[in-house]
Design an enzyme around this catalytic site. Sequence first.
Site, PDB file in Angstrom:
ATOM      1  N   ARG A 181       0.799  -1.324   0.101  1.00 45.91           N
ATOM      2  CA  ARG A 181       0.058  -0.070   0.028  1.00 45.91           C
ATOM      3  C   ARG A 181       0.953   1.139  -0.095  1.00 45.91           C
ATOM      4  O   ARG A 181       0.521   2.295  -0.622  1.00 45.91           O
ATOM      5  CB  ARG A 181      -1.178   0.004   1.230  1.00 45.91           C
ATOM      6  CG  ARG A 181      -2.106  -1.059   1.157  1.00 45.91           C
ATOM      7  CD  ARG A 181      -2.896  -0.952   2.379  1.00 45.91           C
ATOM      8  NE  ARG A 181      -3.732   0.184   2.374  1.00 45.91           N
ATOM      9  CZ  ARG A 181      -4.584   0.599   3.466  1.00 45.91           C
ATOM     10  NH1 ARG A 181      -4.499   0.065   4.538  1.00 45.91           N
ATOM     11  NH2 ARG A 181      -5.259   1.750   3.206  1.00 45.91           N
ATOM     12  N   CYS A 239      -0.941   5.782   9.387  1.00 44.63           N
ATOM     13  CA  CYS A 239      -1.429   4.618   8.750  1.00 44.63           C
ATOM     14  C   CYS A 239      -2.390   4.855   7.688  1.00 44.63           C
ATOM     15  O   CYS A 239      -2.482   5.619   6.911  1.00 44.63           O
ATOM     16  CB  CYS A 239      -1.547   3.560   9.785  1.00 44.63           C
ATOM     17  SG  CYS A 239      -3.072   4.022  10.983  1.00 44.63           S
TER      18      CYS A 239
END
Length: 284
Positions: A181, A239
Amino acid sequence: MNAIISASELASDSAGENPPVLLDIRWQLSTAKTTGAPAFDGRAEYEKGHIPGAVFVDLDADLAGSAGSGGRHPLPDVEHFGAVMRAAGVSADRDVVVYDGGQGWAAARAWWLLRWTGHPSVRVLDGGLAAWDGPLRTGEEHPAAEGSFVPEPNAKDLLDADAAAALARSGLLLDARAAERYRGDVEPIDRVGGHIPGAVSAPTVENVAADGTFRPAADLADRFNSLGASETSEVGVYCGSGVSGAHEVLALAVAGIPASLYVGSWSEWSSDESRPVAKGPDPQ
């Protein structure tokens, strides 16, 4: 005080004259929308069996605000958070231990919020409920008396988007998401893949052993030092939505490294098309 507590230490403390307040933060990142699986019900899991004396706290309802431009898990309303903590028996003069089903992310979110709002003594059960080998209790529990904790947020542990961008240039900004990601190879949740320019990839899953407990403090310190942390560097973490990032802040605390959290994280950053996006393994 150490930021984590072992199951054996918790059993001993709970049997003492002044046992800690226990908060059960059973939660799981929902995949129901993408897989068709039923949504995880943390309260139902809590009622099936929890550590005796623990009070259930709902992450989505109580440890985060409504999803929107501020991200999927923005900060909760401070007054609401304080009311929930008091209803769970939390007071500033009594130790608090938080745990979840074992992943540690949800417990870390509660730990971070309590620390951010001024609680002086809160720890996470290392390994979560999976590490507990004592008795379990079913049903719902309530504290014998309401707590007196009054949240007093501080600015130094919190980053907004602009501060995170600046820290990526002046200090060390860690991206706690999975490496794919970070690189932008895949993005299953947010508008676009990639990372904040200058951020360093540091997947939070690499902070724990196979059983879900934290790696030794010295190992964690070596890991973060190799990524650029030093005694003089300012460190921040983000995050996807401010949950696994809290777990990385916890890991840094175990290693003796203070860090701030960008709560809005990638879910907030990527929602604004004017913000730059870096892709690939290189921070820039």
